[in-house]
Design an enzyme around this catalytic site. Structure first.
Site, PDB file in Angstrom:
ATOM      1  N   ASP A 107      34.184  71.603  -6.809  1.00  0.00           N
ATOM      2  CA  ASP A 107      34.993  70.452  -6.396  1.00  0.00           C
ATOM      3  C   ASP A 107      34.487  69.934  -5.054  1.00  0.00           C
ATOM      4  OD1 ASP A 107      36.573  70.965  -8.590  1.00  0.00           O
ATOM      5  OD2 ASP A 107      38.098  72.067  -7.448  1.00  0.00           O
TER       6      ASP A 107
HETATM    7  N1  URA Z   1      37.659  76.518  -9.203  1.00  0.00           N
HETATM    8  C1  URA Z   1      38.190  75.451  -8.596  1.00  0.00           C
HETATM    9  O1  URA Z   1      39.384  75.215  -8.650  1.00  0.00           O
HETATM   10  N2  URA Z   1      37.364  74.625  -7.919  1.00  0.00           N
HETATM   11  C2  URA Z   1      36.028  74.835  -7.790  1.00  0.00           C
HETATM   12  O2  URA Z   1      35.318  74.056  -7.138  1.00  0.00           O
HETATM   13  C3  URA Z   1      35.500  75.962  -8.431  1.00  0.00           C
HETATM   14  C4  URA Z   1      36.331  76.780  -9.129  1.00  0.00           C
END
Ligand code: URA
Length: 241
Positions: A107
């Site tokens: 993310d």
């Molecule tokens: N899980 C999440 O919620 N975000 C990420 O970036 C990776 C794993």
């Protein structure tokens, strides 16, 4: 090695410059193949068989490149984005001629380990849902994380959409108002870690990937920094696929 390729493509893919820069090197008569000055950047050569030299220094042929990056927050793990900086924009000059892409997504607000490569086969294996490659995240969570949560993760969390997660491993580092944990998961659903904690009524406030398969994030890499992985690290990664 085996297959014949255009000289300009091979040198470009090995990090010696853009096609245009390589054409200029050829124009300046700085490139030789088997001791003969090259006039045509498009001639076909065979890596490992033909000897390619630039300014009399042997060119090192790289079929693939593997770069570990410590992704900072605010940066997108994609090759292009209209609004935000991407992990590709952060690559230093020495890697700018390689056609790499991130093997997997984090993310925008997640930090940590991203592997950038031009090896599509390895990326495919890492991302294959059938392989269950472990990924470990260092997480700050709003709320007290307890052994009861640990048990829930080990039994398999059910997400908001009813999806049954595979069992995962929670290591509690600090349990208080804001808790610190390491969580290892074996799949990669959208926002998975955040949603797993949400299912337990807790909010992730900081997330950083610290390992993927046998590859561990180098703690010396500051956010935004990257380096090529070593042969040992590559083997560790491949052995986990
Ligand atoms: N899980 C999440 O919620 N975000 C990420 O970036 C990776 C794993």
């Amino acid at each position: 090695m085996g297959e014949r390729q255009r000289l300009d493509k091979l040198l470009g893919n090995s990090g010696y410059g853009s096609r245009k820069e390589i054409r200029n090197l050829v124009k300046q008569r700085r490139v030789t193949v088997d001791g003969h000055v090259v006039n045509d950047p498009g001639i076909h050569v065979e890596p490992g068989v033909n000897r390619i030299r630039i300014d009399d220094i042997e060119a090192v042929y790289k079929k693939f490149i593997y770069i570990m990056m410590n992704k900072p927050g605010g940066v997108i793990s994609a090759t292009h984005d209209k609004r935000h900086e991407t992990v590709i924009d952060l690559l230093p000059e020495e890697f700018s001629n390689f056609d790499v892409f991130p093997a997997g997504r984090l993310d925008i607000d997640t930090e940590g380990l991203v592997l950038l490569t031009n090896d599509g086969q390895l990326a495919h294996e890492i991302l294959s849902p059938r392989k269950h490659i472990p990924k470990t995240y260092y997480v700050h969570v709003n709320g007290t994380v307890t052994d009861k949560d640990k048990k829930a993760f080990s039994e398999g969390i059910v997400l908001d959409d009813g999806y049954n997660c595979l069992p995962s491993e929670l290591d509690i580092i600090k349990s208080s108002e804001t808790s610190e944990v390491n969580l290892t998961i074996y799949e990669g659903k959208f926002h998975q870690v955040k949603r797993m904690f949400e299912s337990l009524g807790k909010k992730v406030v900081y997330l950083k990937r610290i390992s993927m398969g046998g590859l561990k994030l180098d703690p010396r890499l500051e956010p935004g920094q990257c380096r090529e992985i070593t042969d040992q690290e590559l083997n560790a990664l491949k052995n986990n696929c």
